[in-house]
Design an enzyme around this catalytic site. Structure first.
Site, mmCIF file in Angstrom:
data_model
loop_
_atom_site.group_PDB
_atom_site.id
_atom_site.type_symbol
_atom_site.label_atom_id
_atom_site.label_comp_id
_atom_site.label_asym_id
_atom_site.label_seq_id
_atom_site.Cartn_x
_atom_site.Cartn_y
_atom_site.Cartn_z
ATOM 1 N N ARG A 164 0.557 -1.081 0.186
ATOM 2 C CA ARG A 164 -0.010 -0.408 -0.231
ATOM 3 C C ARG A 164 0.647 0.819 0.152
ATOM 4 O O ARG A 164 0.336 2.287 0.477
ATOM 5 C CB ARG A 164 -1.163 0.146 1.078
ATOM 6 C CG ARG A 164 -2.277 -1.421 1.201
ATOM 7 C CD ARG A 164 -2.737 -1.205 0.092
ATOM 8 N NE ARG A 164 -3.522 -2.309 0.426
ATOM 9 C CZ ARG A 164 -3.085 -3.287 -0.197
ATOM 10 N NH1 ARG A 164 -2.316 -3.694 -0.826
ATOM 11 N NH2 ARG A 164 -3.768 -5.264 -0.067
ATOM 12 N N SER A 212 -10.393 0.013 3.432
ATOM 13 C CA SER A 212 -9.636 0.140 4.272
ATOM 14 C C SER A 212 -9.489 0.931 5.468
ATOM 15 O O SER A 212 -8.700 1.710 4.550
ATOM 16 C CB SER A 212 -8.682 -0.446 4.667
ATOM 17 O OG SER A 212 -8.962 -2.224 3.826
ATOM 18 N N GLU A 282 -4.069 4.269 6.102
ATOM 19 C CA GLU A 282 -3.611 3.991 4.519
ATOM 20 C C GLU A 282 -5.133 4.799 4.167
ATOM 21 O O GLU A 282 -4.302 5.088 3.222
ATOM 22 C CB GLU A 282 -4.511 2.403 4.399
ATOM 23 C CG GLU A 282 -4.546 1.961 3.118
ATOM 24 C CD GLU A 282 -5.606 0.227 2.312
ATOM 25 O OE1 GLU A 282 -5.244 -0.246 3.284
ATOM 26 O OE2 GLU A 282 -5.839 0.550 1.358
HETATM 27 C C1 LIG Z 1 -15.166 0.047 -1.114
HETATM 28 C C2 LIG Z 1 -14.102 0.340 -1.136
HETATM 29 C C3 LIG Z 1 -12.941 -0.962 -1.839
HETATM 30 C C4 LIG Z 1 -11.959 -0.868 -1.459
HETATM 31 N N1 LIG Z 1 -11.006 -1.725 -1.920
HETATM 32 C C5 LIG Z 1 -9.848 -1.565 -1.552
HETATM 33 C C6 LIG Z 1 -9.119 -3.431 -1.782
HETATM 34 O O1 LIG Z 1 -9.309 -4.371 -2.084
HETATM 35 N N2 LIG Z 1 -7.603 -3.093 -1.433
HETATM 36 C C7 LIG Z 1 -6.876 -1.529 -1.930
HETATM 37 O O2 LIG Z 1 -5.300 -2.162 -2.301
HETATM 38 N N3 LIG Z 1 -7.634 -0.362 -1.612
HETATM 39 C C8 LIG Z 1 -9.528 -0.281 -1.462
HETATM 40 N N4 LIG Z 1 -10.048 0.532 -1.361
HETATM 41 C C9 LIG Z 1 -9.027 2.109 -1.570
HETATM 42 C C10 LIG Z 1 -9.063 2.570 -3.021
HETATM 43 O O3 LIG Z 1 -10.120 2.061 -3.553
HETATM 44 C C11 LIG Z 1 -7.799 2.281 -3.203
HETATM 45 O O4 LIG Z 1 -6.773 2.609 -3.117
HETATM 46 C C12 LIG Z 1 -7.566 2.936 -4.812
HETATM 47 O O5 LIG Z 1 -6.511 2.485 -5.756
HETATM 48 C C13 LIG Z 1 -7.475 4.281 -4.806
HETATM 49 O O6 LIG Z 1 -7.527 4.878 -6.087
HETATM 50 P P1 LIG Z 1 -8.641 6.591 -6.919
HETATM 51 O O7 LIG Z 1 -8.292 6.395 -7.780
HETATM 52 O O8 LIG Z 1 -9.374 6.485 -5.974
HETATM 53 O O9 LIG Z 1 -7.302 7.486 -5.531
HETATM 54 P P2 LIG Z 1 -7.483 8.685 -5.094
HETATM 55 O O10 LIG Z 1 -8.506 8.290 -3.333
HETATM 56 O O11 LIG Z 1 -8.517 9.372 -5.351
HETATM 57 O O12 LIG Z 1 -6.195 9.094 -4.060
HETATM 58 C C14 LIG Z 1 -5.543 8.039 -3.415
HETATM 59 C C15 LIG Z 1 -4.751 8.921 -3.466
HETATM 60 O O13 LIG Z 1 -3.368 8.810 -4.284
HETATM 61 C C16 LIG Z 1 -3.042 10.279 -4.935
HETATM 62 N N5 LIG Z 1 -2.961 10.107 -6.342
HETATM 63 C C17 LIG Z 1 -4.904 9.829 -6.977
HETATM 64 N N6 LIG Z 1 -4.397 10.128 -8.168
HETATM 65 C C18 LIG Z 1 -2.216 10.182 -8.527
HETATM 66 C C19 LIG Z 1 -2.090 10.330 -9.665
HETATM 67 N N7 LIG Z 1 -2.674 10.441 -11.279
HETATM 68 N N8 LIG Z 1 -0.723 11.069 -9.530
HETATM 69 C C20 LIG Z 1 -0.368 10.145 -7.839
HETATM 70 N N9 LIG Z 1 -1.025 10.148 -7.306
HETATM 71 C C21 LIG Z 1 -2.234 10.065 -7.293
HETATM 72 C C22 LIG Z 1 -3.939 11.218 -4.398
HETATM 73 O O14 LIG Z 1 -3.794 12.089 -4.359
HETATM 74 C C23 LIG Z 1 -3.882 10.120 -2.925
HETATM 75 O O15 LIG Z 1 -3.168 10.644 -2.523
HETATM 76 C C24 LIG Z 1 -11.423 0.307 -1.846
HETATM 77 C C25 LIG Z 1 -11.690 1.185 -1.336
HETATM 78 C C26 LIG Z 1 -13.467 1.287 -1.252
HETATM 79 C C27 LIG Z 1 -14.665 2.618 -1.267
#
Ligand SMILES: Cc1cc2nc3c(=O)[nH]c(=O)nc-3n(C[C@H](O)[C@H](O)[C@H](O)COP(=O)(O)OP(=O)(O)OC[C@H]3O[C@@H](n4cnc5c(N)ncnc54)[C@H](O)[C@@H]3O)c2cc1C
Length: 287
Positions: A164, A212, A282
């Site tokens: 992560r 998480s 996380e």
């Molecule tokens: C229902 C649910 C289930 C989930 N299950 C999992 C799981 O099984 N495993 C898991 O690992 N996570 C899980 N997550 C958490 C989340 O989905 C992941 O962390 C996912 O990778 C976040 O992607 P995002 O596009 O929404 O990023 P965001 O939430 O928009 O951003 C997350 C971080 O990444 C940075 N970021 C975003 N885009 C970029 C970019 N282009 N360049 C640099 N930095 C960037 C942001 O600034 C922030 O710090 C879950 C979330 C939910 C709501």
């Protein structure tokens, strides 16, 4: 490039908490992103990349950062070379879109990540993972822009990442990702279906959440530690740790950021007291 002012940040976070952003920028190409990184340097304002917002929590009130949504960075192409398929995806391409490709061509390597509500940029930044896999298992290279506004192309082996975590949490904007997947003999659609069923059983998917809250400490599970410390179902106002999964924060209606912070602090204190473990967040909190 589209720039919107005074936007509600709750619309950019799946847990639906957050105040008002002075400006949100929506780049459409590399030049736009480079411009924004220079703007961040020149104005000394922090740049916050925003994907789907499924791991982002914003504070209430007014926030004057350079919020950069990847909503319009959605170019995608697929190339086949022998048994391998290379997917070139701009940061804003969603896992949903990628899963559709994976199912269509029956490709192996991505199936365990199905159901994570991510953009590929956010997933690489977080090194998202599930069911024993993580996104870096299939990353070939990342095109990213550093704080000097230079485009860098890094092969996986030259990128720092771990559970992560990736170096992009500290520096840089992920612009494009190349994934390498393989044609499979297994029924990939079936595996995906089963993972989605599993998720539905275990996760509170009917309420706004950010997944998480804490990373699993080595040799343990954050959900277990929270449950044993009395936090499963524990609420302050409209924010609470889910009854269904103790490590998932959920918004029961009109959750306030200050209650969320209080709840996290209480949980961290209690787990430290009970187990002598420092939980590591996380979720990415922007305040
Ligand atoms: C229902 C649910 C289930 C989930 N299950 C999992 C799981 O099984 N495993 C898991 O690992 N996570 C899980 N997550 C958490 C989340 O989905 C992941 O962390 C996912 O990778 C976040 O992607 P995002 O596009 O929404 O990023 P965001 O939430 O928009 O951003 C997350 C971080 O990444 C940075 N970021 C975003 N885009 C970029 C970019 N282009 N360049 C640099 N930095 C960037 C942001 O600034 C922030 O710090 C879950 C979330 C939910 C709501």
């Amino acid at each position: 490039m589209k720039i919107l002012e005074n936007l509600r940040l709750s619309n950019f976070s799946t847990i639906k908490i957050g105040g008002v952003a002075k400006k949100v920028y929506f780049p459409e190409n590399l030049e736009d992103v480079v411009y924004l990184i220079k703007l961040s340097q020149d104005t000394n304002k922090k740049l916050i990349p925003v994907g789907i917002g499924s791991n982002l929590i914003f504070k209430d009130g007014f926030l004057d950062y350079i919020f950069v949504s990847t909503k319009y960075l959605k170019d995608l192409n697929l190339k086949q070379s022998g048994e391998y398929f290379y997917i070139n995806a701009q940061a804003g391409v969603s896992f949903k879109t990628l899963i559709n490709i994976v199912k269509k061509y029956n490709l192996e390597g991505f199936e365990n990540l199905s159901g994570i509500p991510a953009s590929i940029g956010g997933a690489v930044a977080m090194n998202a993972g599930a069911f024993g896999s993580e996104i870096f298992d299939i990353v070939e290279e990342v095109y990213w822009i550093n704080n000097k506004a230079e485009l860098i192309v890094s092969k996986k082996e030259n990128i720092r990442y771990s559970y992560r975590y990736s170096q992009f949490q500290e520096e840089g904007f992920v612009y494009k990702v190349v994934l390498r997947l393989k044609k499979s003999n297994k029924d990939i659609s079936k595996i995906i279906r089963n993972h989605l069923i599993e998720r539905n059983k275990k996760q509170p998917l009917n309420l706004p959440t950010t997944g998480s809250t804490y990373k699993n400490p080595e040799g343990s599970f954050a959900g277990y530690l929270l449950e044993k410390s009395g936090f499963k179902g524990k609420r302050i106002g409209d924010i609470g740790f889910s009854e269904k999964h103790a490590n998932f924060l959920v918004n029961y209606g009109d959750a306030k950021f200050k209650d969320l912070k209080k709840l996290l602090e209480l949980a961290e204190e209690k787990v430290k007291k009970e187990f002598n473990i420092n939980l590591k967040r996380e979720v990415r909190i922007i305040e």
